[in-house]
Design a protein around this motif. Structure first.
Motif, PDB file in Angstrom:
ATOM      1  N   SER A  19       0.779  -0.935  -0.131  1.00 39.32           N
ATOM      2  CA  SER A  19      -0.030   0.131   0.030  1.00 39.32           C
ATOM      3  C   SER A  19       0.946   1.307  -0.097  1.00 39.32           C
ATOM      4  CB  SER A  19      -0.889  -0.008   1.255  1.00 39.32           C
ATOM      5  OG  SER A  19      -0.266  -0.125   2.457  1.00 39.32           O
ATOM      6  N   SER A  20       0.216   2.447   0.065  1.00 39.93           N
ATOM      7  CA  SER A  20       0.802   3.659  -0.281  1.00 39.93           C
ATOM      8  C   SER A  20       1.806   4.017   0.935  1.00 39.93           C
ATOM      9  CB  SER A  20      -0.103   4.816  -0.411  1.00 39.93           C
ATOM     10  OG  SER A  20      -0.782   4.894   0.582  1.00 39.93           O
ATOM     11  N   SER A  21       2.665   4.924   1.036  1.00 38.35           N
ATOM     12  CA  SER A  21       3.419   5.564   1.916  1.00 38.35           C
ATOM     13  C   SER A  21       2.826   6.033   3.033  1.00 38.35           C
ATOM     14  CB  SER A  21       4.522   6.267   1.429  1.00 38.35           C
ATOM     15  OG  SER A  21       4.116   7.477   0.770  1.00 38.35           O
ATOM     16  N   GLU A  22       1.600   6.435   2.946  1.00 37.45           N
ATOM     17  CA  GLU A  22       0.987   7.051   4.025  1.00 37.45           C
ATOM     18  C   GLU A  22       1.276   6.490   5.659  1.00 37.45           C
ATOM     19  OE1 GLU A  22      -3.098   7.029   2.850  1.00 37.45           O
ATOM     20  OE2 GLU A  22      -2.806   8.256   1.037  1.00 37.45           O
ATOM     21  N   ASN A  23       1.372   5.291   5.674  1.00 34.85           N
ATOM     22  CA  ASN A  23       1.390   4.703   6.940  1.00 34.85           C
ATOM     23  C   ASN A  23       3.172   4.520   7.495  1.00 34.85           C
ATOM     24  OD1 ASN A  23      -1.399   4.119   6.808  1.00 34.85           O
ATOM     25  ND2 ASN A  23      -1.050   1.999   5.793  1.00 34.85           N
ATOM     26  N   LEU A  24       3.753   5.171   6.802  1.00 31.68           N
ATOM     27  CA  LEU A  24       5.072   5.232   7.091  1.00 31.68           C
ATOM     28  C   LEU A  24       5.483   6.200   7.937  1.00 31.68           C
ATOM     29  CD1 LEU A  24       7.968   3.892   6.547  1.00 31.68           C
ATOM     30  CD2 LEU A  24       8.144   5.843   4.685  1.00 31.68           C
ATOM     31  N   ARG A  25       6.155   5.789   9.179  1.00 35.72           N
ATOM     32  CA  ARG A  25       6.416   7.047  10.316  1.00 35.72           C
ATOM     33  C   ARG A  25       8.040   6.540  10.569  1.00 35.72           C
ATOM     34  NH1 ARG A  25       2.555   4.138  12.645  1.00 35.72           N
ATOM     35  NH2 ARG A  25       3.670   3.722  14.695  1.00 35.72           N
ATOM     36  N   LYS A  26       8.671   7.602  10.896  1.00 35.10           N
ATOM     37  CA  LYS A  26      10.015   7.528  11.465  1.00 35.10           C
ATOM     38  C   LYS A  26       9.736   7.397  13.010  1.00 35.10           C
ATOM     39  CE  LYS A  26      14.645   9.063  11.172  1.00 35.10           C
ATOM     40  NZ  LYS A  26      15.484  10.038  10.404  1.00 35.10           N
ATOM     41  N   SER A  27      10.441   6.206  13.608  1.00 37.75           N
ATOM     42  CA  SER A  27      10.258   6.107  14.908  1.00 37.75           C
ATOM     43  C   SER A  27      11.629   6.477  15.653  1.00 37.75           C
ATOM     44  CB  SER A  27       9.537   5.060  15.119  1.00 37.75           C
ATOM     45  OG  SER A  27      10.071   3.606  14.645  1.00 37.75           O
ATOM     46  N   GLY A  28      12.734   6.605  15.065  1.00 39.09           N
ATOM     47  CA  GLY A  28      13.903   6.471  15.699  1.00 39.09           C
ATOM     48  C   GLY A  28      14.853   6.915  14.882  1.00 39.09           C
ATOM     49  N   LEU A  29      16.296   7.209  15.142  1.00 33.80           N
ATOM     50  CA  LEU A  29      17.361   7.525  14.402  1.00 33.80           C
ATOM     51  C   LEU A  29      17.152   6.769  12.967  1.00 33.80           C
ATOM     52  CD1 LEU A  29      19.686   9.781  13.741  1.00 33.80           C
ATOM     53  CD2 LEU A  29      21.255   8.049  15.160  1.00 33.80           C
ATOM     54  N   PHE A  30      17.417   5.471  13.038  1.00 28.79           N
ATOM     55  CA  PHE A  30      17.585   4.588  11.925  1.00 28.79           C
ATOM     56  C   PHE A  30      16.237   3.548  11.771  1.00 28.79           C
ATOM     57  CE2 PHE A  30      21.838   5.721  12.816  1.00 28.79           C
ATOM     58  CZ  PHE A  30      22.233   6.276  11.905  1.00 28.79           C
ATOM     59  N   THR A  31      15.390   3.992  12.598  1.00 30.95           N
ATOM     60  CA  THR A  31      14.064   2.893  12.743  1.00 30.95           C
ATOM     61  C   THR A  31      12.640   3.817  12.043  1.00 30.95           C
ATOM     62  OG1 THR A  31      14.703   2.177  14.757  1.00 30.95           O
ATOM     63  CG2 THR A  31      12.534   1.727  14.156  1.00 30.95           C
ATOM     64  N   TRP A  32      12.077   2.825  11.108  1.00 30.78           N
ATOM     65  CA  TRP A  32      10.710   3.372  10.371  1.00 30.78           C
ATOM     66  C   TRP A  32       9.724   2.094  10.645  1.00 30.78           C
ATOM     67  CZ3 TRP A  32      10.539   7.705   7.443  1.00 30.78           C
ATOM     68  CH2 TRP A  32      11.571   8.344   7.200  1.00 30.78           C
ATOM     69  N   THR A  33       8.908   2.730  10.965  1.00 32.85           N
ATOM     70  CA  THR A  33       7.588   1.942  11.221  1.00 32.85           C
ATOM     71  C   THR A  33       6.408   1.986  10.182  1.00 32.85           C
ATOM     72  OG1 THR A  33       7.928   1.893  13.809  1.00 32.85           O
ATOM     73  CG2 THR A  33       5.744   1.240  12.844  1.00 32.85           C
ATOM     74  N   TYR A  34       5.888   0.790   9.512  1.00 37.50           N
ATOM     75  CA  TYR A  34       5.136   0.880   8.363  1.00 37.50           C
ATOM     76  C   TYR A  34       4.010  -0.061   8.876  1.00 37.50           C
ATOM     77  CZ  TYR A  34       3.286   1.085   3.808  1.00 37.50           C
ATOM     78  OH  TYR A  34       2.554   1.078   2.538  1.00 37.50           O
ATOM     79  N   ASP A  35       2.646   0.474   9.013  1.00 40.90           N
ATOM     80  CA  ASP A  35       1.485  -0.541   9.420  1.00 40.90           C
ATOM     81  C   ASP A  35       1.030  -0.455   8.010  1.00 40.90           C
ATOM     82  OD1 ASP A  35       2.087  -0.033  11.854  1.00 40.90           O
ATOM     83  OD2 ASP A  35       1.493   2.064  12.216  1.00 40.90           O
ATOM     84  N   GLY A  36       0.477  -1.838   7.896  1.00 44.69           N
ATOM     85  CA  GLY A  36      -0.429  -2.140   6.602  1.00 44.69           C
ATOM     86  C   GLY A  36       0.320  -2.337   5.528  1.00 44.69           C
ATOM     87  N   VAL A  37       1.608  -3.103   5.564  1.00 48.41           N
ATOM     88  CA  VAL A  37       2.504  -3.366   4.553  1.00 48.41           C
ATOM     89  C   VAL A  37       1.529  -4.076   3.309  1.00 48.41           C
ATOM     90  CG1 VAL A  37       4.505  -4.424   3.425  1.00 48.41           C
ATOM     91  CG2 VAL A  37       4.524  -2.857   5.542  1.00 48.41           C
ATOM     92  N   ILE A  38       1.164  -5.133   3.698  1.00 45.41           N
ATOM     93  CA  ILE A  38       0.351  -6.048   2.938  1.00 45.41           C
ATOM     94  C   ILE A  38      -1.067  -6.035   3.172  1.00 45.41           C
ATOM     95  CG2 ILE A  38       0.118  -8.412   2.496  1.00 45.41           C
ATOM     96  CD1 ILE A  38       2.881  -8.962   2.837  1.00 45.41           C
TER      97      ILE A  38
END
Length: 70
Positions: free
Chosen positions: A19-38
């Motif tokens: 799905s689109s990048s709307e669910n992507l958030r940076k949660s740390g210096l080198f950490t990204w969280t992506y909800d709803g990938v599939i």
């Protein structure tokens, strides 16, 4: 915009849309969280899912093992 270069494939060879990048958030210096990938459920007998990145000849894959499907 690296989300557009991601794909997902399971142990049975099924491909899943990302799905689109709307669910992507940076949660740390080198950490990204992506909800709803599939965006669709996995079959019960799926053993693993590969999240793959492919852009300009650079590839990477992350294998996630499942316990009894999802």
């Amino acid at each position: 915009g690296f989300i557009q270069y991601l794909s997902a494939k399971d142990s049975l060879g099924n491909k899943y849309p990302i799905s689109s990048s709307e669910n992507l958030r940076k949660s740390g210096l080198f950490t990204w969280t992506y909800d709803g990938v599939i965006s669709q459920p996995f079959a019960e007998d799926v053993q693993w899912i590969d999240i793959c990145y492919d852009k300009d000849g650079r590839t990477m894959s992350l294998r996630i093992y499942l316990n009894g499907g999802v």
